[in-house]
Design a protein around this motif. Structure first.
Motif, short mmCIF file in Angstrom:
data_model
loop_
_atom_site.label_atom_id
_atom_site.label_comp_id
_atom_site.label_asym_id
_atom_site.label_seq_id
_atom_site.Cartn_x
_atom_site.Cartn_y
_atom_site.Cartn_z
N TYR A 34 0.84 -1.19 0.00
CA TYR A 34 0.00 0.00 0.00
C TYR A 34 0.88 1.25 0.00
N SER A 35 1.88 1.25 0.87
CA SER A 35 2.74 2.43 1.03
C SER A 35 3.52 2.72 -0.24
N ARG A 36 4.11 1.67 -0.84
CA ARG A 36 4.88 1.86 -2.07
C ARG A 36 4.01 2.46 -3.16
N HIS A 37 2.80 1.96 -3.27
CA HIS A 37 1.91 2.44 -4.34
C HIS A 37 1.49 3.89 -4.09
N LEU A 38 1.06 4.19 -2.88
CA LEU A 38 0.50 5.51 -2.61
C LEU A 38 1.56 6.60 -2.48
N ALA A 39 2.78 6.23 -2.05
CA ALA A 39 3.83 7.25 -1.86
C ALA A 39 4.73 7.39 -3.08
N SER A 40 4.38 6.76 -4.19
CA SER A 40 5.23 6.84 -5.38
C SER A 40 4.96 8.09 -6.20
N ARG A 41 3.90 8.83 -5.82
CA ARG A 41 3.53 10.02 -6.60
C ARG A 41 2.92 11.06 -5.65
N PRO A 42 3.25 12.34 -5.84
CA PRO A 42 2.60 13.37 -5.01
C PRO A 42 1.08 13.28 -5.10
N SER A 43 0.42 13.48 -3.96
CA SER A 43 -1.05 13.35 -3.95
C SER A 43 -1.70 14.54 -3.27
N ARG A 44 -1.19 15.73 -3.60
CA ARG A 44 -1.75 16.96 -3.04
C ARG A 44 -3.21 17.12 -3.46
N VAL A 45 -4.00 17.66 -2.58
CA VAL A 45 -5.43 17.83 -2.82
C VAL A 45 -5.67 18.59 -4.12
N GLY A 46 -6.66 18.12 -4.89
CA GLY A 46 -7.04 18.81 -6.11
C GLY A 46 -6.20 18.49 -7.33
N THR A 47 -5.25 17.52 -7.21
CA THR A 47 -4.38 17.19 -8.33
C THR A 47 -4.73 15.81 -8.90
N TYR A 48 -4.16 15.53 -10.08
CA TYR A 48 -4.41 14.23 -10.70
C TYR A 48 -3.81 13.10 -9.87
N GLY A 49 -2.63 13.35 -9.28
CA GLY A 49 -2.02 12.33 -8.41
C GLY A 49 -2.91 11.96 -7.25
N ASN A 50 -3.62 12.94 -6.72
CA ASN A 50 -4.57 12.69 -5.63
C ASN A 50 -5.72 11.82 -6.12
N GLU A 51 -6.19 12.08 -7.34
CA GLU A 51 -7.28 11.29 -7.90
C GLU A 51 -6.87 9.83 -8.13
N VAL A 52 -5.64 9.63 -8.61
CA VAL A 52 -5.12 8.28 -8.81
C VAL A 52 -5.10 7.52 -7.48
N ALA A 53 -4.60 8.19 -6.43
CA ALA A 53 -4.53 7.57 -5.10
C ALA A 53 -5.91 7.27 -4.55
N LEU A 54 -6.87 8.16 -4.83
CA LEU A 54 -8.24 7.97 -4.37
C LEU A 54 -8.83 6.67 -4.93
N HIS A 55 -8.69 6.48 -6.23
CA HIS A 55 -9.32 5.31 -6.85
C HIS A 55 -8.59 4.01 -6.49
N TYR A 56 -7.28 4.10 -6.28
CA TYR A 56 -6.56 2.92 -5.79
C TYR A 56 -7.08 2.52 -4.41
N THR A 105 13.82 11.22 -10.15
CA THR A 105 12.73 11.04 -9.19
C THR A 105 11.39 11.03 -9.92
N PRO A 106 10.60 9.95 -9.78
CA PRO A 106 9.34 9.88 -10.51
C PRO A 106 8.40 11.03 -10.15
N PHE A 107 7.75 11.57 -11.15
CA PHE A 107 6.74 12.62 -10.99
C PHE A 107 7.28 13.87 -10.30
N SER A 108 8.59 14.13 -10.46
CA SER A 108 9.19 15.30 -9.80
C SER A 108 8.59 16.61 -10.29
N ASP A 109 8.01 16.59 -11.51
CA ASP A 109 7.38 17.80 -12.04
C ASP A 109 6.08 18.14 -11.30
N TYR A 330 5.08 13.66 -1.54
CA TYR A 330 4.92 12.22 -1.68
C TYR A 330 4.25 11.61 -0.44
N GLY A 331 4.59 12.11 0.74
CA GLY A 331 3.81 11.78 1.93
C GLY A 331 3.98 10.42 2.54
#
Length: 371
Positions: A34-56, A105-109, A330-331
């Motif tokens: 769970y941790s590896r998957h969710l912390a592999s990309r920034p998941s700040r509120v209102g971003t696409y990374g957050n949406e990906v983490a939500l559905h996972y 670093t993945p998703f550093s942008d 990344y969190g």
């Protein structure tokens, strides 16, 4: 065996059996995945990374056999566009407002610059004054020493109080802006080895966080006491008492050292000295700083993921276990560690539920968004 409070002798025996079964099913491997998957990309509120983490998260809770769903809100929030901090006197220096990110670093942008959520936008420039932790007593001490912060920019260190108290106190005493930095005496190299060799904060690390006035009321600043849903009456931002009033932004101690080392004026009290390798002075003096914060405000979606196990006897009574699932970057620690723990609880309870176990009261596992 000690008596278990709230249980009869027979029900306590059954409870301990369930706890033993639960413990045996908890898996370090599952938590790590769970941790590896969710912390592999920034998941700040209102971003696409957050949406990906939500559905996972939703899919994993549903995989556990639980009734899981998304509860959405429409929240007024700050979106940083450009953050700039510049020392203008006695020399010019642009200060870094983002970490030194390793190449590859993945998703550093998607890493957002250091910022304090709900800070007003704007550009301010002025002399600098050091105010320790920015508590009411710290500003009172400056006043006793005859040092005014009126029309000046205040620099304080994180810690000892909620970060939102600091700009509120600075504004109360007439300051026009604030910098908040993490001092190494509190959570840096003074405490031990820094990341990646240890757990403590490295010199380029910036603590992001909200400075909304939680003491006034929590939640969306424009809907005090109400859920931030369509149809709810909203305040005008100028009427929102929980919004801060002066531009405020965070720095790493690696960048703050340039400002603190240049400060003149009276030497700070011994209890105000930090971990950087020089004496801290209070200012003001020739040291000047310009903050230029371009921050938009807009309504964006906040999405909580909720899983429920219905109670058998008292379903209307609910036991809620929750953690915020979004992260400033990344969190892995804040707060993926909390959320994956809740997810693992949900996975194991889901297994037991599928095998016939049911709690007397309903259990809710909640992943809050928009911390």
């Amino acid at each position: 065996m000690n008596r278990m409070m709230g249980f009869s002798e027979q029900s306590a025996k059954q409870e301990r059996q369930y706890e033993q079964v639960f413990s045996k099913h908890v898996s370090n491997d599952s938590i790590a995945e769970y941790s590896r998957h969710l912390a592999s990309r920034p998941s700040r509120v209102g971003t696409y990374g957050n949406e990906v983490a939500l559905h996972y998260s939703l899919e994993e809770l549903q995989k556990a056999g639980l009734d899981a769903y998304i509860e959405s809100y429409d929240v007024y929030m700050s979106v940083p566009k450009h953050i700039s901090v510049k020392q203008t006197e006695p020399e010019e220096r642009d200060l870094d407002v983002i970490e030194d990110v390793a190449p590859g670093t993945p998703f550093s942008d998607e890493i957002v610059p250091g910022y304090n959520a709900y800070s007003p936008s704007g550009t301010v420039e002025g002399e600098l004054v050091y105010a320790n932790y920015g508590r009411p007593e710290d500003f009172e001490e400056l006043e006793r020493k005859g040092i005014s912060v009126k029309g000046k920019i205040v620099i304080t260190r994180y810690g000892k109080t909620y970060r939102g108290i600091k700009p509120k106190q600075a504004a109360k005493h007439g300051a026009i802006g604030m910098l908040i930095y993490s001092d190494p005496i509190d959570d840096g190299y003074v405490q031990g080895k820094v990341y990646p060799d240890g757990p403590w904060r490295p010199e380029d690390s910036i603590q992001r966080g909200s400075i909304v006035q939680l003491a006034e009321y929590p939640g969306d600043p424009l809907t005090p006491g109400e859920p931030s849903k369509e149809g709810v009456q909203r305040l005008d931002p100028d009427e929102a008492e929980s919004l801060p009033t002066i531009p405020t932004t965070p720095l790493s101690y690696g960048q703050a050292r340039h400002l603190l080392n240049a400060l003149e004026g009276e030497k700070a009290p011994e209890s105000w000295q930090g971990g950087l390798p020089f004496h801290y002075n209070l200012g003001p003096g020739d040291t000047k700083v310009r903050l230029s914060l371009d921050i938009d405000y807009e309504r964006r979606g906040v999405n909580n993921v909720i899983a429920q196990i219905p109670g058998s006897t008292y379903p209307e009574q609910k036991v809620v276990v929750g953690a915020h699932r979004d992260a400033w970057v990344y969190g892995a620690e804040d707060n993926i560690s909390g959320w994956v723990t809740a997810m693992e609880m949900a996975r194991v309870l889901g297994e037991l539920y599928q095998k016939g176990w049911q709690p007397e009261r309903s259990i809710i596992i909640a992943g809050w968004d928009g911390e």
